[in-house]
Scaffold this motif. Structure first.
Motif, mmCIF file in Angstrom:
data_model
loop_
_atom_site.group_PDB
_atom_site.id
_atom_site.type_symbol
_atom_site.label_atom_id
_atom_site.label_comp_id
_atom_site.label_asym_id
_atom_site.label_seq_id
_atom_site.Cartn_x
_atom_site.Cartn_y
_atom_site.Cartn_z
ATOM 1 N N LYS A 1 4.842 5.680 12.809
ATOM 2 C CA LYS A 1 5.374 5.021 14.004
ATOM 3 C C LYS A 1 4.333 4.073 14.591
ATOM 4 O O LYS A 1 4.666 2.935 14.999
ATOM 5 C CB LYS A 1 5.774 6.068 15.034
ATOM 6 N N ALA A 2 3.068 4.475 14.619
ATOM 7 C CA ALA A 2 2.005 3.610 15.134
ATOM 8 C C ALA A 2 1.862 2.360 14.265
ATOM 9 O O ALA A 2 1.662 1.237 14.769
ATOM 10 C CB ALA A 2 0.697 4.377 15.196
ATOM 11 N N LEU A 3 1.982 2.520 12.939
ATOM 12 C CA LEU A 3 1.889 1.371 12.037
ATOM 13 C C LEU A 3 3.074 0.433 12.208
ATOM 14 O O LEU A 3 2.930 -0.810 12.127
ATOM 15 C CB LEU A 3 1.803 1.863 10.588
ATOM 16 N N GLU A 4 4.239 1.006 12.435
ATOM 17 C CA GLU A 4 5.438 0.178 12.639
ATOM 18 C C GLU A 4 5.312 -0.650 13.912
ATOM 19 O O GLU A 4 5.663 -1.847 13.948
ATOM 20 C CB GLU A 4 6.676 1.071 12.694
ATOM 21 N N ILE A 5 4.802 -0.050 14.965
ATOM 22 C CA ILE A 5 4.616 -0.764 16.226
ATOM 23 C C ILE A 5 3.622 -1.901 16.051
ATOM 24 O O ILE A 5 3.823 -3.027 16.529
ATOM 25 C CB ILE A 5 4.162 0.218 17.326
ATOM 26 N N GLN A 6 2.520 -1.590 15.324
ATOM 27 C CA GLN A 6 1.507 -2.615 15.095
ATOM 28 C C GLN A 6 2.054 -3.747 14.221
ATOM 29 O O GLN A 6 1.752 -4.935 14.440
ATOM 30 C CB GLN A 6 0.286 -1.987 14.419
ATOM 31 N N ALA A 7 2.912 -3.409 13.238
ATOM 32 C CA ALA A 7 3.497 -4.426 12.364
ATOM 33 C C ALA A 7 4.417 -5.344 13.153
ATOM 34 O O ALA A 7 4.418 -6.584 12.966
ATOM 35 C CB ALA A 7 4.261 -3.761 11.224
ATOM 36 N N VAL A 8 5.233 -4.769 14.025
ATOM 37 C CA VAL A 8 6.126 -5.575 14.856
ATOM 38 C C VAL A 8 5.310 -6.478 15.774
ATOM 39 O O VAL A 8 5.630 -7.663 15.971
ATOM 40 C CB VAL A 8 7.061 -4.662 15.668
ATOM 41 N N LYS A 9 4.258 -5.930 16.326
ATOM 42 C CA LYS A 9 3.397 -6.707 17.218
ATOM 43 C C LYS A 9 2.755 -7.880 16.484
ATOM 44 O O LYS A 9 2.632 -8.996 17.030
ATOM 45 C CB LYS A 9 2.319 -5.799 17.806
ATOM 46 N N ASP A 10 2.334 -7.647 15.224
ATOM 47 C CA ASP A 10 1.664 -8.691 14.443
ATOM 48 C C ASP A 10 2.645 -9.581 13.695
ATOM 49 O O ASP A 10 2.236 -10.523 12.990
ATOM 50 C CB ASP A 10 0.686 -8.058 13.450
ATOM 51 N N GLY A 11 3.937 -9.257 13.772
ATOM 52 C CA GLY A 11 4.936 -10.067 13.068
ATOM 53 C C GLY A 11 4.912 -9.855 11.570
ATOM 54 O O GLY A 11 5.261 -10.769 10.801
ATOM 55 N N LYS A 12 4.522 -8.689 11.136
ATOM 56 C CA LYS A 12 4.444 -8.396 9.713
ATOM 57 C C LYS A 12 5.593 -7.476 9.305
ATOM 58 O O LYS A 12 6.298 -6.922 10.152
ATOM 59 C CB LYS A 12 3.114 -7.739 9.380
ATOM 60 N N ALA A 13 5.735 -7.287 8.008
ATOM 61 C CA ALA A 13 6.798 -6.416 7.495
ATOM 62 C C ALA A 13 6.462 -4.956 7.775
ATOM 63 O O ALA A 13 5.291 -4.566 7.794
ATOM 64 C CB ALA A 13 6.962 -6.650 5.991
ATOM 65 N N LEU A 14 7.491 -4.174 7.994
ATOM 66 C CA LEU A 14 7.284 -2.748 8.248
ATOM 67 C C LEU A 14 6.775 -2.054 6.987
ATOM 68 O O LEU A 14 7.158 -2.427 5.871
ATOM 69 C CB LEU A 14 8.603 -2.103 8.690
ATOM 70 N N PRO A 15 5.934 -1.056 7.135
ATOM 71 C CA PRO A 15 5.461 -0.312 5.960
ATOM 72 C C PRO A 15 6.600 0.442 5.301
ATOM 73 O O PRO A 15 7.606 0.768 5.935
ATOM 74 C CB PRO A 15 4.414 0.641 6.547
ATOM 75 N N ASP A 16 6.459 0.679 4.014
ATOM 76 C CA ASP A 16 7.488 1.392 3.242
ATOM 77 C C ASP A 16 7.531 2.849 3.693
ATOM 78 O O ASP A 16 6.624 3.625 3.417
ATOM 79 C CB ASP A 16 7.166 1.299 1.752
ATOM 80 N N LYS A 17 8.600 3.206 4.398
ATOM 81 C CA LYS A 17 8.726 4.559 4.945
ATOM 82 C C LYS A 17 8.771 5.606 3.848
ATOM 83 O O LYS A 17 8.114 6.662 3.923
ATOM 84 C CB LYS A 17 9.972 4.656 5.816
ATOM 85 N N GLY A 18 9.560 5.339 2.807
ATOM 86 C CA GLY A 18 9.696 6.310 1.727
ATOM 87 C C GLY A 18 8.386 6.590 1.022
ATOM 88 O O GLY A 18 8.044 7.736 0.739
ATOM 89 N N ALA A 19 7.629 5.523 0.771
ATOM 90 C CA ALA A 19 6.349 5.697 0.094
ATOM 91 C C ALA A 19 5.337 6.391 0.992
ATOM 92 O O ALA A 19 4.548 7.230 0.537
ATOM 93 C CB ALA A 19 5.820 4.331 -0.349
ATOM 94 N N PHE A 20 5.364 6.045 2.274
ATOM 95 C CA PHE A 20 4.388 6.604 3.216
ATOM 96 C C PHE A 20 4.608 8.100 3.401
ATOM 97 O O PHE A 20 3.658 8.895 3.349
ATOM 98 C CB PHE A 20 4.489 5.869 4.559
ATOM 99 N N LEU A 21 5.874 8.473 3.643
ATOM 100 C CA LEU A 21 6.169 9.892 3.872
ATOM 101 C C LEU A 21 6.316 10.665 2.567
ATOM 102 O O LEU A 21 6.216 11.894 2.562
ATOM 103 C CB LEU A 21 7.442 10.036 4.706
ATOM 104 N N GLY A 22 6.548 9.944 1.476
ATOM 105 C CA GLY A 22 6.766 10.610 0.196
ATOM 106 C C GLY A 22 5.560 11.399 -0.268
ATOM 107 O O GLY A 22 5.695 12.475 -0.868
ATOM 108 N N LYS A 23 4.356 10.903 0.028
ATOM 109 C CA LYS A 23 3.137 11.614 -0.381
ATOM 110 C C LYS A 23 3.037 12.976 0.302
ATOM 111 O O LYS A 23 2.691 13.978 -0.320
ATOM 112 C CB LYS A 23 1.918 10.768 -0.047
ATOM 113 N N VAL A 24 3.366 12.981 1.582
ATOM 114 C CA VAL A 24 3.290 14.251 2.322
ATOM 115 C C VAL A 24 4.382 15.208 1.870
ATOM 116 O O VAL A 24 4.151 16.409 1.692
ATOM 117 C CB VAL A 24 3.401 13.994 3.842
ATOM 118 N N LYS A 25 5.580 14.664 1.668
ATOM 119 C CA LYS A 25 6.680 15.518 1.202
ATOM 120 C C LYS A 25 6.369 16.095 -0.174
ATOM 121 O O LYS A 25 6.709 17.250 -0.466
ATOM 122 C CB LYS A 25 7.976 14.714 1.161
ATOM 123 N N ALA A 26 5.695 15.312 -1.025
ATOM 124 C CA ALA A 26 5.312 15.801 -2.349
ATOM 125 C C ALA A 26 4.302 16.939 -2.224
ATOM 126 O O ALA A 26 4.361 17.927 -2.967
ATOM 127 C CB ALA A 26 4.745 14.657 -3.183
#
Length: 254
Positions: free
Chosen positions: A70-95
């Motif tokens: 969520k912090a990365l998504e907020i920072q991405a929106v603020k910087d006008g960049k693409a949102l990070p890949d949610k599946g890849a980001f959370l997938g490591k922890v779920k694995a």
């Protein structure tokens, strides 16, 4: 598999084989405990709130990852960049959580099998071990009886000589120690002599020799702190420390 209510004591006289199986079982338990402790943040649990119809499951690691995402998504929106890949980001922890569940399950089976092997091997040795322990208990009981009889004989000897000491210290006035037959005990365990061979003052107090009015000197240690006898004041003069002479006549004695 035998389910022991009480864990086998560590001082059981086990054979080398059973000792080895016991160590394997205890090592397996320790391995499971260590893994669960070190990876507890990946353990999935029910985090549903009261009133929720559908159960929700999560882990501390996943919740931390969600907060970080969520912090990365907020920072991405603020910087006008693409949102990070949610599946890849959370997938490591779920694995990691899935790996945790599989590893714990495998370790639990490993522990159960080790316990089964140890328990079955132990069961085969219980009867011969029981015979040996029964024989050792019988030997210990005989030794205890001998020691008890010796203690009783020593006690009688102690009472005898304590009574003879009383005869000496009272110049024939009594031939038993003062607390002989006392309902609260004789306290002969307090009998102690000082370096000069005198019954110590503390022992004489515990044994009630101080209650004997007439005793000859040279057998009991004198009181190390005798009471101080104060001179009697035949004309005491009261002193009123809180009184003040102000406002009183000159004949008032303070």
């Amino acid at each position: 598999m035998t389910n022991y209510i009480v864990e086998p004591p560590h001082d059981l006289p086990l054979s080398t084989k059973v000792k080895a199986l016991r160590k394997e079982y205890e090592d397996a338990k320790a391995k499971l405990s260590t893994y669960k402790r070190e990876n507890a943040k990946y353990r999935t649990r029910d985090v549903s709130m009261v009133g929720e119809i559908k159960a929700r499951f999560s882990s501390p690691a996943l919740e931390d990852a969600k907060a970080e995402l969520k912090a990365l998504e907020i920072q991405a929106v603020k910087d006008g960049k693409a949102l990070p890949d949610k599946g890849a980001f959370l997938g490591k922890v779920k694995a990691k959580s899935e790996e945790y569940d599989r590893t714990v399950s495998a370790l639990e089976v490993f522990v159960a099998r080790a316990r089964k092997e140890f328990s079955e091997a132990l069961s085969d040795e219980l009867v011969p071990m029981g015979h040996k322990e029964a024989a050792k208990a019988a030997q210990a009981r005989e030794a205890w009886e001998k020691a008890w009889k010796a203690a009783q004989a020593a006690r009688e000897t102690l009472e005898k000589h304590a009574g003879l000491f009383s005869y000496c210290v009272t110049a024939g006035g009594m031939d038993t120690h003062p607390r002989y037959g006392h309902s609260q005990g004789d306290r002969l365990e307090y009998w102690e002599l000082n370096k000069d061979g005198l019954l110590t003052w503390e022992a004489s107090q515990e044994l009630d020799y101080d209650q004997i009015p007439e005793k000859i000197d040279g057998l009991i240690e004198p009181d190390p702190n005798p009471p101080v006898v104060e001179e009697f004041n035949y004309n005491p003069k009261p002193r009123y420390f809180i009184a003040s002479p102000d406002g009183y006549g000159s004949n008032w004695d303070h």
